[in-house]
Design a protein around this motif. Structure first.
Motif: not given
Length: 278
Positions: A206-212, A74-91
């Motif tokens: 932002l990457a560090a916050c995502q990892e946290e 679950n942690s990996t799936i959620e990590g990917l989902a969070n990354s997608v959300q963050i990078l989409r906002e950056v985009k």
């Protein structure tokens, strides 16, 4: 699940087989979800000019192994989902900035009667000014370098527009004006470079916050110490993220300090996608 040696009746075997199929289906569904997220991340990284392999490796080391088995926790799936959300906002933020730049560029071209030949370099942007975020898929079109370049070009064009108007009105000496333009160009280049440093620090933060966020989810997982494939890798990642999370306050302090100094030096707000960073 514990299988009793004395309980191997046909009915029990059928039940075990059914459970096995359910587990396999669950794993397939999780793997499909992971691959979908990775595909989206790859597209986002391509557009933003980011390192895709580094991005997914930071989420979980097994993800950048093309032929190896992926972690499906679950942690990996959620990590990917969070990354997608963050990078989409950056985009979205970066695209809004470039839309503003493209609008200003079109206005400048119109005022200065810029030739089609001179417009070609940025036609890939100006021709897409009305496009939605989902339609922006070209590699590196929203990279940090391109954003800095567009900022620099805007400054140069502003200087050029002023030059034309001043020369036509006879208000200034052309030689003096040329010197001013050269100073303006040098200032624009220096400003673009200074923004690049701060923007890179923002992305690291932002990457560090995502990892946290991943670590918080990992700590809530009661089965995190259960032996299994990749467990030792996940434990190492968690330890690494704990060290990184402790650095976040310092990262914020450094980022705020640099952005504040940048603003004081230039008398401007440091904006990222219309968001004030201080």
């Amino acid at each position: 699940m514990v299988v009793e040696e004395t309980d191997l009746s046909l009915k029990r075997l059928e039940e075990l087989h059914r459970q096995l199929l359910e587990y396999q289906d669950e794993k397939r569904n999780r793997l499909k979800l992971i691959m979908d997220h990775m595909s989206m991340l790859n597209s986002l990284c391509l557009v933003l000019g980011m390192d895709f392999k580094h991005t997914i490796h930071e989420i979980h080391p097994t993800l950048d192994d093309l032929n190896g088995e992926k972690d499906v926790a679950n942690s990996t799936i959620e990590g990917l989902a969070n990354s997608v959300q963050i990078l989409r906002e950056v985009k979205i933020q970066r695209w809004q900035r470039l839309q503003t730049f493209a609008s200003a560029l079109l206005e400048m071209w119109n005022l200065m009667d810029t030739t089609m030949e001179e417009q070609k370099k940025y036609q890939n942007l100006t021709s897409r000014i009305a496009a939605s975020e989902s339609e922006i898929t070209e590699p590196n079109i929203l990279s940090v370098d391109l954003l800095n370049d567009s900022h620099k070009v805007t400054e140069i064009l502003s200087a050029a527009k002023y030059s034309n108007e001043a020369i036509e009105s006879g208000a200034v000496d052309p030689a003096c004006l040329l010197e001013q333009i050269e100073l303006q160009i040098a200032r624009a280049k220096e400003e673009a470079l200074s923004r690049k440093e701060i923007l890179e620090k923002i992305e690291k933060w932002l990457a560090a916050c995502q990892e946290e966020s991943w670590l918080e989810e990992y700590n809530r997982d009661d089965n995190r110490y259960t032996a299994g494939r990749g467990t030792h890798i996940t434990l190492k990642r968690a330890e690494k993220v704990r060290v990184l999370a402790n650095k976040i306050p310092g990262m914020v302090e450094t980022l705020t300090s640099k952005a504040t100094a940048w603003e004081k030096e230039r008398g401007l707000e440091f904006l990222v996608g219309h968001i004030h960073m201080v």
